[in-house]
Write an enzyme that holds these catalytic residues in place. Structure first.
Site, mmCIF file in Angstrom:
data_model
loop_
_atom_site.group_PDB
_atom_site.id
_atom_site.type_symbol
_atom_site.label_atom_id
_atom_site.label_comp_id
_atom_site.label_asym_id
_atom_site.label_seq_id
_atom_site.Cartn_x
_atom_site.Cartn_y
_atom_site.Cartn_z
ATOM 1 N N ASP A 290 0.873 -1.162 0.000
ATOM 2 C CA ASP A 290 0.000 0.000 0.000
ATOM 3 C C ASP A 290 0.917 1.220 0.000
ATOM 4 O OD1 ASP A 290 -2.141 1.700 -0.045
ATOM 5 O OD2 ASP A 290 -3.216 0.752 1.597
HETATM 6 C C1 NOJ Z 1 -3.977 3.956 0.097
HETATM 7 C C2 NOJ Z 1 -5.174 3.064 0.208
HETATM 8 O O1 NOJ Z 1 -5.150 2.367 1.430
HETATM 9 C C3 NOJ Z 1 -5.284 2.068 -0.925
HETATM 10 O O2 NOJ Z 1 -6.503 1.396 -0.809
HETATM 11 C C4 NOJ Z 1 -5.148 2.749 -2.241
HETATM 12 O O3 NOJ Z 1 -5.312 1.841 -3.293
HETATM 13 C C5 NOJ Z 1 -3.793 3.428 -2.298
HETATM 14 N N1 NOJ Z 1 -3.702 4.407 -1.233
HETATM 15 C C6 NOJ Z 1 -3.537 4.093 -3.638
HETATM 16 O O4 NOJ Z 1 -4.306 5.202 -3.800
#
Ligand code: NOJ
Length: 747
Positions: A290
């Protein structure tokens, strides 16, 4: 003769070019041979580059001269980037792809990723709402449309579906999932993967990403990015099933979660990534972190520095690094020092390259970046029609006293439409709207005016954008209500309060809105509350002041049409909630598939020294699976094929369903079981099957369900499957609470 000579010359040139062309560029070779050839040519830094994903932004126009963007372009040229997130649009992606393909040494194309969570340009209901439809065909279709719109805009990959089971409406991200039930969540997750990916062999589908692995939905107290501390029994039985279903459906990628599991951050958690995902589930795609989650292992207190973070992520089995750049910075060094093997790196890179080949990007890097197709595909009437169908089916009717709904449009009733959200398009959308535009959406006010075209619809704000109110707003609203035959009040929370980083300690109806409803109730008019929110809110405070509650969640582009469809009865509401609605905030987490405990609360009799609250009931305000219709359904004659069955033989369950009301409509019949005694205690009910059926008034249907060993099985904390003989109960009904029941024994 001349012609023959020139043909021979052309063939010779083709032959020479092909002979000089590296194997990995030869479209006729197998993907495996092409990858092997390419890996041989890559430096360790270029390999690290394939595992590096950067945040993009805009690279054309004035932004092209921004020093930050220029630095990223340089990295692309040096082969240090394998993928970008947040670069969209056919022209933008094409421009950046051109740099990778034409100006980097090996010309390896980029993967473009984006959070397409519930539509790209045509915005569908939030995933939680859509899940309340129990319409798996529609859910799959919506994902396919989202993929098609995204693919035409140059995207190869979305960070969806979110498969996190959650019991906690304080967590803003419940909007992205399919609710509290692992069985249902698994079916929805697989449908979303199928819709997004198809066979991944055309320019209409994109890669899915199963997130957030694992158990992110269990963040303590619903606070975003917080600690998770669940047992392995809960991990296997409650949290893992939807991720597993999505992986089995062929999802190309999986995303690490931000949280810890067993004290180890998910990105560096060997048990989750290596042992479960890779080994037990034989996942063949690639794992992406993430945002910055590799680096955050330092803050967690698990990695000593950036190099250690890269090391710990990679050896746990995680692969692509979203935005923290620790892999691109340290992988070559780690290999040189012998800390990680080149074989492991090659295996990771191979997986990323595989999808680039599979999507056809080596042969046509611009396959997805097609401005003409982009225009023709996005936000079409056909897509909007599907979004409207999905929105109709997502709405959950929670209350309808004296059948105040539907509103008979033919009688041209005067309607007071009250509530700032009914007019505000900006509040119709949540945090994840990809490329959707608020101005393209249909507000409730617009939808109502269109449907009740001969009615006098008089609008007033009633409350301020933040949910507070004042005397003047209330007086205006009351005057409006006094002049109308029926009052529709759109309350709830702005879509802006749903999604990542939107945790709320108090997921309730704002006080100002409660005060407004109190005043409106005093007019004696029928009060219909339309509640917008990205999560179940505590509705106890408004119950006494409203005759009907239409839970409209956050419905996307077609909100106004869908609300009008339901209020007018053009669509007979059929949604059933996939999260329990808490009676009070202090009751959270409240969910239907809980254990019995040693001291369950009896319905009547002595309730002392039992598991209970002294101030509120144990039961939620509305249970999992609940939702009303404008017609009525009766369940009768529950019967089982046998009272005793042997392991390995199926159990047939039948029930008679009758539409006893005046309207045709859908009913979602739900089947639950309970194992009474087992080596690990089992939930008091667990969903095992459902059917969404359409019945005409007076129609009777016999529904048949088949249960097999899989339905009687559970996991222990090591992930071993148990099927244990003993006594079971089967329940069937229209929600998790109101059910018929029968007993059987598994031998
Ligand atoms: C953080 C989020 O937790 C995740 O779900 C997302 O895909 C990413 N950022 C990218 O934007």
């Amino acid at each position: 003769m001349k012609k023959i000579i020139s043909l021979a010359a052309v063939l010779l040139i083709v032959f020479v070019v092909q002979a000089q062309q590296p194997l990995y560029k030869n479209a006729k070779a197998t993907i495996e041979d092409r990858i092997n050839d390419l890996l041989k040519r890559m430096t360790p830094l270029e390999k690290a580059g394939q595992l590096n994903q950067l945040n993009g932004g805009i690279f054309t126009g004035p932004a092209a001269n921004d020093p930050g963007q220029l630095a990223k372009i340089e990295m692309v040229k040096e082969g240090k980037v394998g993928s970008f997130l947040n670069v969209t649009g056919a022209n933008e992606t094409r421009a950046l792809q051109k740099v990778a393909v034409e100006q980097s040494r090996l010309g390896i194309p980029l993967l473009f990723a984006f959070d397409v969570i519930h539509g790209y340009k045509t915005i569908f209901p939030i995933p939680l709402a859509e899940a309340c439809s129990w319409d798996i065909t529609q859910i799959e279709k919506d994902a396919a449309i989202a993929a098609k719109e995204s693919a035409a805009a140059g995207l190869h990959w979305t960070f969806a579906p979110m498969c996190d089971i959650s019991n906690d409406p304080r967590w803003g991200r419940v909007m992205e999932g399919a609710g509290e039930d692992p069985f249902y969540g698994s079916i929805v997750a697989a449908a979303r993967v199928r819709g997004l990916q198809g066979n991944l062999n055309d320019a209409d589908h994109i890669m899915a990403c199963v997130k957030h692995f694992a158990a992110y939905g269990a963040v303590q107290a619903g606070r975003e990015y917080n600690t998770v501390d669940v047992s392995r029994v809960a991990l296997w039985n409650k949290y893992l099933p939807p991720y597993y279903a999505a992986v089995k459906a062929g999802a190309a990628t999986v995303m690490n979660a931000f949280n810890v599991f067993d004290g180890v951050p998910a990105s560096g958690n060997k048990y989750l990534v290596h042992d479960i995902l890779e080994k037990k589930w034989a996942f063949k795609g690639f794992v992406v972190s993430d945002w910055n989650s590799f680096d955050e292992m330092i803050t967690h207190g698990y990695a000593a520095n950036r190099k250690d973070a890269a090391y710990k992520a990679l050896i746990a089995g995680s692969m692509m690094d979203m935005e923290s750049k620790v892999v691109v910075d340290y992988l070559p060094e780690l290999v040189k020092e012998g800390k990680i093997s080149m074989q492991m790196v090659d295996d990771d890179v191979r997986r990323v390259l595989y999808y680039k080949f599979k999507l056809g990007l080596f042969d046509d890097p611009y396959k997805f970046s097609d401005a003409t197709r982009e225009k023709a595909t996005e936000f079409t009437q056909a897509n909007r029609n599907e979004a409207r169908k999905a929105a109709d089916a997502s709405i959950v009717l929670l209350k309808n006293d004296h059948n105040v709904l539907p509103i008979d449009a033919a009688s041209n009733p005067s309607i007071a439409l009250i509530g700032y959200f009914a007019k505000s398009k900006a509040d119709l959308f949540d945090f994840w709207i990809a490329n959707g535009k608020a101005e393209d959406a249909i507000s409730v006010l617009e939808g109502m005016k269109e449907r009740f075209v001969h009615s006098n619809i008089s609008y007033s704000d009633g409350y301020l954008p933040d949910g507070h109110t004042n005397n003047q707003l209330i007086e205006e609203a009351v005057a409006n209500a006094n002049n109308a035959a029926v009052v529709v009040v759109n309350i709830g929370l702005s879509g802006k309060l749903a999604g990542e980083d939107r945790s709320l300690a108090n997921p309730v109806i704002p006080e100002g809105q409660v005060a407004l409803l109190k005043a409106l109730h005093a007019t004696g008019k029928p009060i219909i509350a339309v509640v917008s929110a990205g999560r179940p809110l505590v509705l106890t405070a408004i119950q006494p002041y409203v005759h009907a509650i239409v839970y409209s969640w956050i419905l996307g582009t077609e909100t106004g049409h869908a609300v009008a469809d339901v209020l007018s009865g053009d669509y007979n509401p059929s949604g059933k909630t996939v999260m329990s609605f808490p009676y009070a905030v202090g009751q959270i987490p409240v969910y239907y598939d809980h254990y019995n405990t040693g001291r369950p609360l009896p319905d009547s009799g002595d309730q002392n020294w039992k598991s209970r609250y002294r101030d509120i009931p144990n039961a939620p305000l509305y249970p999992f699976g609940f939702g009303l219709s404008y017609t009525h359904f009766n369940y009768n004659h529950l019967s089982l094929s046998n009272n005793t069955i042997a392991k390995g033989s199926p159990l047939q369950v039948t029930v008679q369903l009758t539409n006893t009301g005046q309207k045709a409509g859908y009913e979602v019949a739900q089947l639950y079981i309970r194992q009474m005694t087992a080596s690990i205690v089992q939930p008091i009910k667990a969903l095992k099957a459902f059917k969404r059926v359409y019945l005409q008034p007076g129609e009777v249907k016999t529904l048949q369900f088949t249960l097999t060993d899989k339905d009687f099985s559970f996991y222990d904390g090591e992930g071993n499957v148990h099927i244990e003989p003993g006594a079971f109960k089967v329940f069937v009904g229209g929600n998790s609470h109101d059910v018929l029941e029968k007993d059987f024994t598994l031998k």
